[in-house]
Design a protein around this motif. Structure first.
Motif, mmCIF file in Angstrom:
data_model
loop_
_atom_site.group_PDB
_atom_site.id
_atom_site.type_symbol
_atom_site.label_atom_id
_atom_site.label_comp_id
_atom_site.label_asym_id
_atom_site.label_seq_id
_atom_site.Cartn_x
_atom_site.Cartn_y
_atom_site.Cartn_z
ATOM 1 N N LEU A 122 20.449 -8.438 -13.900
ATOM 2 C CA LEU A 122 21.384 -9.483 -13.491
ATOM 3 C C LEU A 122 22.316 -8.981 -12.389
ATOM 4 O O LEU A 122 22.657 -9.737 -11.481
ATOM 5 C CB LEU A 122 22.182 -10.008 -14.692
ATOM 6 C CG LEU A 122 23.105 -11.191 -14.415
ATOM 7 C CD1 LEU A 122 22.330 -12.388 -13.848
ATOM 8 C CD2 LEU A 122 23.866 -11.585 -15.672
ATOM 9 N N SER A 123 22.688 -7.720 -12.431
ATOM 10 C CA SER A 123 23.525 -7.134 -11.371
ATOM 11 C C SER A 123 22.778 -7.147 -10.049
ATOM 12 O O SER A 123 23.326 -7.555 -9.016
ATOM 13 C CB SER A 123 23.901 -5.688 -11.703
ATOM 14 O OG SER A 123 24.607 -5.597 -12.898
ATOM 15 N N THR A 151 22.376 -10.779 -8.823
ATOM 16 C CA THR A 151 23.666 -11.321 -8.385
ATOM 17 C C THR A 151 24.079 -10.721 -7.043
ATOM 18 O O THR A 151 24.522 -11.434 -6.143
ATOM 19 C CB THR A 151 24.754 -11.051 -9.445
ATOM 20 O OG1 THR A 151 24.327 -11.609 -10.687
ATOM 21 C CG2 THR A 151 26.072 -11.668 -9.046
ATOM 22 N N GLY A 152 23.927 -9.413 -6.902
ATOM 23 C CA GLY A 152 24.287 -8.753 -5.648
ATOM 24 C C GLY A 152 23.448 -9.233 -4.483
ATOM 25 O O GLY A 152 23.968 -9.525 -3.406
ATOM 26 N N SER A 204 28.641 -13.112 -18.886
ATOM 27 C CA SER A 204 27.854 -12.058 -18.240
ATOM 28 C C SER A 204 27.750 -12.295 -16.738
ATOM 29 O O SER A 204 27.932 -11.370 -15.941
ATOM 30 C CB SER A 204 26.442 -11.986 -18.826
ATOM 31 O OG SER A 204 26.480 -11.508 -20.129
ATOM 32 N N LEU A 205 27.446 -13.545 -16.364
ATOM 33 C CA LEU A 205 27.320 -13.867 -14.945
ATOM 34 C C LEU A 205 28.647 -13.672 -14.214
ATOM 35 O O LEU A 205 28.697 -13.046 -13.154
ATOM 36 C CB LEU A 205 26.825 -15.301 -14.756
ATOM 37 C CG LEU A 205 26.762 -15.793 -13.306
ATOM 38 C CD1 LEU A 205 25.806 -14.938 -12.478
ATOM 39 C CD2 LEU A 205 26.363 -17.255 -13.258
ATOM 40 N N LEU A 224 20.899 0.026 -12.681
ATOM 41 C CA LEU A 224 21.451 -1.300 -12.407
ATOM 42 C C LEU A 224 20.832 -2.277 -13.392
ATOM 43 O O LEU A 224 19.624 -2.219 -13.643
ATOM 44 C CB LEU A 224 21.089 -1.777 -11.001
ATOM 45 C CG LEU A 224 21.787 -1.170 -9.810
ATOM 46 C CD1 LEU A 224 21.237 -1.770 -8.526
ATOM 47 C CD2 LEU A 224 23.274 -1.394 -9.880
ATOM 48 N N ARG A 225 21.635 -3.152 -13.920
ATOM 49 C CA ARG A 225 21.086 -4.233 -14.747
ATOM 50 C C ARG A 225 20.382 -5.209 -13.821
ATOM 51 O O ARG A 225 20.772 -5.366 -12.650
ATOM 52 C CB ARG A 225 22.206 -4.947 -15.490
ATOM 53 C CG ARG A 225 22.866 -4.119 -16.544
ATOM 54 C CD ARG A 225 24.034 -4.816 -17.201
ATOM 55 N NE ARG A 225 24.087 -6.236 -16.937
ATOM 56 C CZ ARG A 225 24.483 -7.148 -17.814
ATOM 57 N NH1 ARG A 225 24.882 -6.783 -18.998
ATOM 58 N NH2 ARG A 225 24.514 -8.417 -17.493
ATOM 59 N N GLN A 229 32.583 -8.279 -9.910
ATOM 60 C CA GLN A 229 32.439 -6.911 -9.411
ATOM 61 C C GLN A 229 32.459 -6.860 -7.877
ATOM 62 O O GLN A 229 32.865 -5.861 -7.289
ATOM 63 C CB GLN A 229 31.142 -6.272 -9.931
ATOM 64 C CG GLN A 229 31.072 -6.141 -11.441
ATOM 65 C CD GLN A 229 32.310 -5.532 -12.054
ATOM 66 O OE1 GLN A 229 32.764 -4.463 -11.631
ATOM 67 N NE2 GLN A 229 32.872 -6.200 -13.041
ATOM 68 N N ASN A 248 31.112 -11.793 -15.052
ATOM 69 C CA ASN A 248 31.413 -10.354 -14.989
ATOM 70 C C ASN A 248 30.664 -9.686 -13.845
ATOM 71 O O ASN A 248 31.206 -8.802 -13.183
ATOM 72 C CB ASN A 248 31.084 -9.660 -16.313
ATOM 73 C CG ASN A 248 32.226 -9.759 -17.294
ATOM 74 O OD1 ASN A 248 33.369 -9.504 -16.952
ATOM 75 N ND2 ASN A 248 31.913 -10.147 -18.521
ATOM 76 N N GLU A 249 29.438 -10.106 -13.607
ATOM 77 C CA GLU A 249 28.685 -9.561 -12.474
ATOM 78 C C GLU A 249 29.312 -10.002 -11.155
ATOM 79 O O GLU A 249 29.452 -9.213 -10.226
ATOM 80 C CB GLU A 249 27.217 -10.002 -12.519
ATOM 81 C CG GLU A 249 26.448 -9.537 -13.733
ATOM 82 C CD GLU A 249 26.398 -8.032 -13.896
ATOM 83 O OE1 GLU A 249 26.433 -7.312 -12.888
ATOM 84 O OE2 GLU A 249 26.323 -7.575 -15.050
ATOM 85 N N TYR A 303 27.878 -2.124 -8.463
ATOM 86 C CA TYR A 303 27.448 -2.221 -9.854
ATOM 87 C C TYR A 303 27.203 -0.893 -10.569
ATOM 88 O O TYR A 303 26.944 -0.882 -11.765
ATOM 89 C CB TYR A 303 26.186 -3.077 -9.937
ATOM 90 C CG TYR A 303 26.438 -4.491 -9.518
ATOM 91 C CD1 TYR A 303 27.220 -5.344 -10.291
ATOM 92 C CD2 TYR A 303 25.924 -4.986 -8.327
ATOM 93 C CE1 TYR A 303 27.473 -6.640 -9.900
ATOM 94 C CE2 TYR A 303 26.166 -6.294 -7.931
ATOM 95 C CZ TYR A 303 26.937 -7.113 -8.717
ATOM 96 O OH TYR A 303 27.190 -8.406 -8.331
#
Length: 176
Positions: free
Chosen positions: A103-104, A107-108, A142-143, A100-101, A149, A145-146, A92
Motif C-alpha cells: 500500500l505504501s 500510494t507513493g 491505513s490509507l 515497503l508495504r 507520510q 496513514n500512508e 515510507y
C-alpha cells in the motif's frame, strides 16, 4: 554515488542520491508560499518533475543503454528509477530497513503519477475497499496513514493534522 545524511534528532543515518539531496535543499525557497496546501503541492510537484513523473515519456525504441526519448531529450531510466526508489524509501522507510508495504508503494507511485486527482482518489479508495466497494474505518485509516507520510517527508505534516488520522477517519464515518 550516494551521500550520507545523518539525522541528529533520531540518531539515524540514511543514504540519498546527490540529486535528491539537492532537491530537498531546493525546497527551502518554497517556504515563502503562505498557504500550506499550496506549499505542499508545490513541493510534491517539484519531486514529480525531478523524477520525470510529470511528463508522458514516449518509447523511442528502448536501447541497450536504457534511454528513452522525452521531447527530443534522452532520459536515463535507471537514474530516475533509482531516484524514485530513493524518494519512496525516504517517505515510507526512513529507517532504511529495505522494506515497503504494498500500500505504501502504490500510494507513493499514485501520488507522483501524472493523472487526474479524482482518478487517483478513486484508485486509492479501490485499493482499500472490499469487493462490495465499501471501506471500513481500519482500511481508511491505513490509507490515510500512508498518505500523511508524504507531507510529513516534505516537512508539512503539521498543516494536515500531524501524524494522527483518526479525527479524519471519525469525521468521514460520522458523515455516512
Amino acid at each position: 554515488v550516494r551521500q550520507q545524511r545523518r539525522h541528529h534528532s533520531t540518531q539515524s543515518t540514511s543514504w540519498d542520491h546527490p540529486r535528491m539531496i539537492q532537491l530537498y535543499q531546493s525546497m527551502a525557497d518554497l517556504s515563502e508560499i503562505r498557504f500550506s496546501a499550496y506549499r505542499t503541492a508545490m513541493k510534491l510537484r517539484r519531486v514529480q518533475k525531478l523524477l520525470k513523473c510529470n511528463v508522458k515519456v514516449q518509447l523511442a525504441g528502448l536501447k541497450e543503454d536504457k534511454l528513452l526519448q522525452e521531447k527530443g531529450m534522452m532520459v536515463d531510466i535507471p537514474l530516475y528509477v533509482d531516484m524514485c526508489l530513493n524518494w519512496l524509501l525516504s517517505v515510507y522507510d526512513s529507517g532504511r530497513t529495505g522494506r515497503l508495504r504494498l500500500l505504501s508503494l502504490v500510494t507513493g507511485l499514485v501520488s507522483l503519477c501524472d493523472a487526474d486527482v479524482k482518478d487517483k482518489c478513486k484508485y486509492l479508495f479501490w485499493q482499500v475497499s472490499g469487493a462490495d466497494g465499501q471501506c471500513d474505518a481500519a482500511h481508511l485509516s491505513s490509507l490515510l496513514n500512508e498518505l500523511i507520510q508524504i507531507p510529513r517527508q516534505l516537512g508539512e505534516a503539521a498543516a494536515f493534522g500531524g501524524n494522527s488520522v483518526e479525527p479524519s477517519v471519525n469525521s468521514c464515518f460520522r458523515m455516512v
